[in-house]
Each structure stands twice: as C-alpha cells, then as structure tokens.
Motif scaffolding. Sequence first.
Motif, mmCIF file in Angstrom:
data_model
loop_
_atom_site.group_PDB
_atom_site.id
_atom_site.type_symbol
_atom_site.label_atom_id
_atom_site.label_comp_id
_atom_site.label_asym_id
_atom_site.label_seq_id
_atom_site.Cartn_x
_atom_site.Cartn_y
_atom_site.Cartn_z
ATOM 1 N N LEU A 102 -14.471 -11.779 7.895
ATOM 2 C CA LEU A 102 -13.531 -11.721 9.005
ATOM 3 C C LEU A 102 -12.126 -11.343 8.538
ATOM 4 C CD1 LEU A 102 -14.630 -14.880 11.030
ATOM 5 C CD2 LEU A 102 -15.009 -12.494 11.647
ATOM 6 N N VAL A 103 -11.697 -11.913 7.432
ATOM 7 C CA VAL A 103 -10.357 -11.625 6.915
ATOM 8 C C VAL A 103 -10.251 -10.159 6.508
ATOM 9 C CG1 VAL A 103 -8.769 -12.095 5.011
ATOM 10 C CG2 VAL A 103 -9.890 -13.996 6.186
ATOM 11 N N SER A 104 -11.239 -9.656 5.793
ATOM 12 C CA SER A 104 -11.201 -8.264 5.323
ATOM 13 C C SER A 104 -11.254 -7.293 6.490
ATOM 14 C CB SER A 104 -12.366 -8.010 4.365
ATOM 15 O OG SER A 104 -12.316 -8.874 3.254
ATOM 16 N N ALA A 105 -12.105 -7.573 7.467
ATOM 17 C CA ALA A 105 -12.195 -6.694 8.634
ATOM 18 C C ALA A 105 -10.881 -6.672 9.399
ATOM 19 C CB ALA A 105 -13.344 -7.158 9.536
ATOM 20 N N GLU A 106 -10.230 -7.835 9.504
ATOM 21 C CA GLU A 106 -8.974 -7.884 10.247
ATOM 22 C C GLU A 106 -7.848 -7.158 9.514
ATOM 23 O OE1 GLU A 106 -6.069 -11.193 12.356
ATOM 24 O OE2 GLU A 106 -8.226 -11.486 12.223
ATOM 25 N N LEU A 107 -7.795 -7.303 8.194
ATOM 26 C CA LEU A 107 -6.752 -6.606 7.442
ATOM 27 C C LEU A 107 -6.947 -5.097 7.559
ATOM 28 C CD1 LEU A 107 -4.329 -6.647 5.563
ATOM 29 C CD2 LEU A 107 -5.911 -6.810 3.640
ATOM 30 N N HIS B 211 -2.092 8.667 2.748
ATOM 31 C CA HIS B 211 -1.853 7.219 2.734
ATOM 32 C C HIS B 211 -3.106 6.496 2.232
ATOM 33 C CE1 HIS B 211 1.940 7.593 4.883
ATOM 34 N NE2 HIS B 211 1.336 8.395 5.757
ATOM 35 N N ASP B 212 -2.887 5.328 1.668
ATOM 36 C CA ASP B 212 -3.975 4.443 1.266
ATOM 37 C C ASP B 212 -3.497 3.011 1.396
ATOM 38 O OD1 ASP B 212 -2.448 3.832 -1.061
ATOM 39 O OD2 ASP B 212 -3.338 5.544 -2.099
ATOM 40 N N TYR B 213 -4.362 2.069 1.079
ATOM 41 C CA TYR B 213 -3.977 0.661 1.190
ATOM 42 C C TYR B 213 -2.734 0.349 0.354
ATOM 43 C CZ TYR B 213 -8.392 -0.784 3.458
ATOM 44 O OH TYR B 213 -9.437 -0.976 4.333
ATOM 45 N N TRP B 214 -2.648 0.951 -0.804
ATOM 46 C CA TRP B 214 -1.631 0.536 -1.765
ATOM 47 C C TRP B 214 -0.241 1.072 -1.413
ATOM 48 C CZ3 TRP B 214 -6.629 1.813 -2.709
ATOM 49 C CH2 TRP B 214 -7.420 0.790 -3.236
ATOM 50 N N ASN B 215 -0.166 2.188 -0.680
ATOM 51 C CA ASN B 215 1.162 2.688 -0.333
ATOM 52 C C ASN B 215 1.533 2.474 1.132
ATOM 53 O OD1 ASN B 215 0.008 4.784 1.234
ATOM 54 N ND2 ASN B 215 0.174 6.298 -0.420
ATOM 55 N N PHE B 216 0.561 1.984 1.929
ATOM 56 C CA PHE B 216 0.868 1.822 3.345
ATOM 57 C C PHE B 216 0.890 0.366 3.795
ATOM 58 C CE2 PHE B 216 0.249 2.071 7.943
ATOM 59 C CZ PHE B 216 1.206 3.018 8.265
ATOM 60 N N ALA B 217 0.140 -0.511 3.132
ATOM 61 C CA ALA B 217 0.133 -1.919 3.537
ATOM 62 C C ALA B 217 1.519 -2.507 3.307
ATOM 63 C CB ALA B 217 -0.901 -2.697 2.747
ATOM 64 N N GLY B 218 2.009 -3.238 4.293
ATOM 65 C CA GLY B 218 3.328 -3.852 4.187
ATOM 66 C C GLY B 218 3.264 -5.352 4.241
ATOM 67 N N ALA B 219 4.391 -5.986 3.970
ATOM 68 C CA ALA B 219 4.442 -7.448 3.951
ATOM 69 C C ALA B 219 3.994 -8.036 5.278
ATOM 70 C CB ALA B 219 5.839 -7.910 3.593
ATOM 71 N N GLU B 220 4.283 -7.314 6.382
ATOM 72 C CA GLU B 220 3.921 -7.850 7.694
ATOM 73 C C GLU B 220 2.414 -7.956 7.876
ATOM 74 O OE1 GLU B 220 4.617 -3.364 8.370
ATOM 75 O OE2 GLU B 220 5.300 -4.967 7.048
ATOM 76 N N ASP B 221 1.656 -7.151 7.128
ATOM 77 C CA ASP B 221 0.204 -7.212 7.244
ATOM 78 C C ASP B 221 -0.363 -8.523 6.703
ATOM 79 O OD1 ASP B 221 -0.149 -4.565 8.335
ATOM 80 O OD2 ASP B 221 0.343 -3.800 6.344
ATOM 81 N N ALA C 143 -8.408 -3.446 9.998
ATOM 82 C CA ALA C 143 -8.073 -3.025 11.355
ATOM 83 C C ALA C 143 -6.568 -3.051 11.586
ATOM 84 C CB ALA C 143 -8.778 -3.931 12.364
ATOM 85 N N ARG C 144 -5.885 -4.039 11.046
ATOM 86 C CA ARG C 144 -4.442 -4.161 11.237
ATOM 87 C C ARG C 144 -3.707 -2.978 10.605
ATOM 88 N NH1 ARG C 144 -2.385 -9.764 9.320
ATOM 89 N NH2 ARG C 144 -3.560 -10.389 11.168
ATOM 90 N N ILE C 145 -4.089 -2.623 9.394
ATOM 91 C CA ILE C 145 -3.411 -1.526 8.695
ATOM 92 C C ILE C 145 -3.745 -0.190 9.351
ATOM 93 C CG2 ILE C 145 -3.256 -0.302 6.499
ATOM 94 C CD1 ILE C 145 -3.739 -3.006 5.110
ATOM 95 N N LEU C 146 -4.992 0.016 9.702
ATOM 96 C CA LEU C 146 -5.353 1.269 10.365
ATOM 97 C C LEU C 146 -4.683 1.387 11.724
ATOM 98 C CD1 LEU C 146 -9.144 1.779 9.533
ATOM 99 C CD2 LEU C 146 -7.146 2.869 8.512
ATOM 100 N N GLY C 147 -4.476 0.285 12.414
ATOM 101 C CA GLY C 147 -3.782 0.325 13.693
ATOM 102 C C GLY C 147 -2.348 0.800 13.542
ATOM 103 N N ARG C 148 -1.683 0.310 12.515
ATOM 104 C CA ARG C 148 -0.299 0.765 12.288
ATOM 105 C C ARG C 148 -0.271 2.234 11.879
ATOM 106 N NH1 ARG C 148 2.782 -0.467 8.754
ATOM 107 N NH2 ARG C 148 1.518 -1.589 7.205
ATOM 108 N N LEU C 149 -1.242 2.648 11.045
ATOM 109 C CA LEU C 149 -1.285 4.042 10.622
ATOM 110 C C LEU C 149 -1.570 4.963 11.816
ATOM 111 C CD1 LEU C 149 -1.212 6.133 8.363
ATOM 112 C CD2 LEU C 149 -3.654 5.709 7.989
ATOM 113 N N ALA C 150 -2.446 4.529 12.708
ATOM 114 C CA ALA C 150 -2.737 5.338 13.892
ATOM 115 C C ALA C 150 -1.479 5.551 14.731
ATOM 116 C CB ALA C 150 -3.834 4.669 14.722
#
Length: 701
Positions: free
Chosen positions: A90-95, A130-140, A97-104
């Motif tokens: 659940l945690v991995s799926a949510e992270l 973009h990838d997880y390492w350059n797009f994920a932010g503290a808010e995620d 989805a959260r990051i892809l939502g911001r990228l979209a």
Amino acid sequence: MSDTLPLSILNNRRMDRWLAFRPDRTVRLAVGKVEIGQGVLIALSQIAAEELDVAIDRIDILSGDTAAAPDEGSTSSSQSIEMSGRSVRLVSAELRARILGRLAQRLNCAPEDLSVEDGVFLQGGAPTGHDYWNFAGAEDFAAEITGTAPPKPPGAYTVVGQPVPRRDLAAKVTGAAFIHDMVRPDLLHARILRQPSRGAKLESLNEAAIRRVAGRDIRIVRVGDFIAFVGSDETAVQRAADAAPAHAVWSGVRVLTAAQQEAAWFRDRPSDDRFIGDPGPPLETGTIVSATYSRPYVAHAALAPSCALAEYRNDHLSVWSHTQGVYPLRNSLAAILGLEREQVTVRHAQGAGCYGHNGADDAALDAAIIAMQIPGSCIRVQWRREEEFGFEPVGTAHMTRLRAALDESGRPLDWTAEVWAGSHVQRPVFGGTMLAHEALPPPPPPPRANDPTEANGGGGTRNAVPLYDFAAKRVIHHLALETPVRTSSLRGLGALPNVFALECFMDELAERAGVDPVAYRLSLLSDPRARRLIETVSDRCAWASREAVGSGRGLGLAWSRYKNKAAYACVAVELEVDRDIMLRRIWCAADAGLVINPDGARNQLEGGIIHAASMTLKEQVTLDGEGIASLDWDHYPILRFSEVPEIDTVIIPNPDQPTLGMGECTFGPTAAAIGNALYHALGVRIRDMPLTRERIAAALV
C-alpha cells in the motif's frame, strides 16, 4: 479508509518512515519485521520493487532499527507477509501514484499516460527526463499514508511470484552475517552467573576462587542477585562462569520434581478456565468416544546460543540483538533500567534463527545491565549452551482431550476439545518477565498467566476448533496459573499439539467407522481449498495403494489451516519402524493465496516439516530437582541431517487470493501425519509425544 489499514501503517503513518530515494539511485525500504531465517526481507523487497516499478537490485532494505525503521511490533505468528507485506504494498503504490500525479500536472497529461521502467518516467513510451530520484520531493514523504492508491492487479506482476535469491545467504555461509561475529570498539566480553530459580538469593560468592580459575584479570559486576564476569579475554570470563556455580551459595532455591515435566501435571493445578464455541453441554446421546494426547515441554534448540551487544555512552544506551521485536525490547529495557525510551536504541542483528521467544531478549538485558555499570565500553554477552537450554523460555507442555458423540454411521454429531497448558506467550509486552529482571532489586512480581485472544489466533486453543462440518463444537481451555519453568512463544503455539490430537483422532474415528481416513475426512469437509489439498497429497503419495495396517511400513496423512485463518497445508508421511522410526518420504501441498517468492515459501514449508518431525520424534525438556536437566545435545536430541527424508512439496497456485502466512502451517499436520503413519505401521496408537523407542516398545507389549 484508515479503519481498514494494516496496524503497521496505523502506527507509522508518515511515508518517510518506510521509503526514501537515495542519491546513488537506490530505494531505501525500512520495515519493522526482521529476518530470522524465513526469507522475509527478500519477499518484502519484491513487493516494493513490484509496486514502484524498479529493479529488485535497487531495493536496499533496513529492518528492525528503533532509530530508523517503523514500529511493527514483533516478527511472529506468520504475520510478516500478511501485515508488513500488505503495508509495503500500500505504501509503495501510494508513493508511486502521488509522484506520478504531480508529474502529470507538470506535463499537462493524465496519470494514465505515464509509465515507469526501473524508476524512469515515460510518457507514451518516450522518456520524460524525470525519474524518482530527480522528481520526488519532500512533500511526497511528509504527508500521511491514506491507503487509497490501488496496488497492481496480480496479472500485472513481474517480480512478485518469481523466485528471487536471498541476499543474506552468502555472508551466512562465510560466517560474517551473525551477531556472534560483531566486533565493536572498546569491546569487553561477559558471562552471567544465573539465579537457580526465581526468588533465589545469593548468600555468598567466593570471588577469589573464581578469579584464580579465570587466570586473567576480570571484573565481577553485581547488581542485586545479578552477577556478571567481564573482561577483554573471552576465555577468562568463560572459565569464570563455568566455575562460578561451585563457588556460590544460594537460598530460596525452588525444587522441582520429574512429574512436573509431563503435561498431565496440569490437570490438578489451579487454572483460568475459558470456554469458546457452541453453548450448552456436550451431547450425551449416540456413541461417545474420547482420547487424550500430549506434548511435553520443548526447547527452541537454536543451533547457536543467544548473544547481544550493548554500550552506554553519553547517557544513551545502544543495543544489538537478534530479538523478534526491537521496539518491544527497547520499551522493556527502558522501563527496567529507568531510562526514557528516547535514550535507548535497539538494532536487529541476525542470529541463528528462531521461531519464538528464546533467550535473545534476555541476553540483551544482560548486556544492557552491564553496560550501564561500565559506561564507555561495548559489552558482548554470549550465553553458553547449557545456559541456553537451562534458562530460555520453553514451549509449554500441552494436553488435549477430545470427545465426540457419533451418529450411527460413525460421524461426529458433537465435538469437544478440552485443553490443559501453561502460557504459550509470556513476552514482556504481554506481561512476562525477563530473566535478569528477576535478579534485580526490587524484583518484579510473578508474571500473570496469559495467552493470545481468539482474535489473534489463540494460544492453548490455537487450531483446537476443528474446521470439519460438525453440528456442534466447543473448546474448554484450562490455562495453568503457574508452570514449573518459564514458558513463552514457540513455533505454532498450541497448533502442533492440537492438530496432532485432532487429526490423529480423525484417523481413529475413521477406523471405528470402517472408512478410509481420506474418504472420512472428505465426507466431513466442505471447504474447497482444503479438499483440493487433501486430494492432491493423497494422489501424489499413492494413498489408494498403501499397505495393510501392521506391516511395519506406514503412510499417514493430516491437514490443517494454521490459526484457522492463515495458510492451508496437507502433509503425508511414509515411515518404517524397526528399533526406531525411520522417515522415508514426505509429501506436502499448501495453499497460501498469492505467494511472493516461491523458493522462500517452499523453504518455509519444508523447514516447518523438518522442525515438526524433530519435535514429534525426539524432543522433550526434562526436569530434575534443580530445574531443567536437558542441558546439551545428548540430553535434548534433535533430528539429524542424515534423518531428513526426501520431501515432495507443491504450492497450489492461487494468486487472486490474499497472501496468507505460511511459516507455521506445516507444523501441526506433520506431527499428526507421523502419528497416523506410526499407527498404520504398527497397528497400535501412541498419543503422547515424543514418539520414542521406549514408548513404541511399551505400546507393543
């Protein structure tokens, strides 16, 4: 949604407790469950890799660390994949989805237009830059987990369900992975002089004689009736500990009797009586049949004794332990030593493997007490073999009496199980006491008898309620208020003795009815998953062509669903009886729903079979006047590698069903299958474990 979240998430709601993307393009996954030989860490890594769409090699898993990992309680009861696995999913799926939502939003597209390949984000199959390492932010990572993002459907899995090698095995083979191999700065070795029993008082100790035997400089630490020998030379402190009992005088030592080692001793003892199941008294009509089965006290018998390291520096206590629960251990250490929880850090270090509450936590407290007395040094406590056998909590003796009222065709109309046992769970978090705590001033009060609730699978009642289609069934549980030795969790709790009783009794009832045991079971069983397992195993072991009773070669079968809600397993055993029982072949089929790592699952099933066979045929803790007398491998024999038969294991594919815990599901069926096979070989029934040569000889007279 929060009311349906796993407890692991409810206790650890922030994303940053679980996941992080590191600059080296790895993913840090933190979990509270720990590796005790069951392969859980690679399975949890597979789940995270699957949901995040990253290569499994990128997952760097941290487990069991109160400073950096979530609090998931203890690693027990076959719940690691059921609870922690679901949480990681659940945690991995949510992270994701959260990051892809911001990228979209950034790309002005729908999230469905985006995909992930090894952490890289694609739009319509083309790189986005973009990838997880350059797009994920503290808010995620700062927001609370909601559990609303849907995980992948099983049909889309590419990592889950595949055999993935465990990463910890190479280091274990080379002897570099265990807590026993850890070396810290300022290291001192320590051994303990134990109280012979709770409440014993040390009247005198000839320290001069002990120092002479040690032969090197040692320090003797005493806190109340807790005595430790400490020094830089491990051999010297070992010699001191070996010699110390002969130079110590104790008062108030409890004297035990051999009769107390048998489960029947509980029948006349005070107990907390509990009743579950159908109301009303047992049926008195029809043919009444009853039988009583028992298991003695049993030890964990880990291949290496318990070990722990602790150091107290700058008002902070750090502990390394092969405990099953770093947070419960931290809380206990803080309470006993008068520290705030924030002053204590506990980190898991792998030990020899153990299903249950052995001496790991006790060794950790030993080391912590000494570290508090010698700040600035790292204290390493390693128990001796006789100390492990003599003082760890053991699995309680357990007796089950079954009674059935049969109809004219020999089928049960009414079923009653009556159970006598000590506490199956006495972890400190449930009110049990740690060994060294009993020696500290002031000593804690005696622990109160305790067992898990039925919602948590029960303890003495675990698997006592049959899943057959009986009209009425009930369990009467007599929880002994006192046991002669410390008891606590050991693999399966009451499941092994209860399934041994239940499934052996079913064979006995089938014989009375003149019906084949497999056919008898199937006639009383509507659960399609259970029926499929029994049919699968009976086909694989050629049940229909087995020999007549009394030929000296036996084939027996048994099944259960662990805790009546976890994984299903059916086991058949072929054996021969001459002077001893020789296991020839074992067949197993299991249904655990969605299986994460088939290789790991098979190892768990077969490991449980071997462990149960050892317990059924050989294992018994014995007592004498001074306490536990079975202090070495000669007096506590276990199954040898040369005695392990060929095991044929099949896992029933059921990926659309929820994952079920399977670390203990073969335990009870194996014991019962051996009991039934022994009857088939000899034509006499032995209802008390272990099934030794002496018991066989007595039954044949």
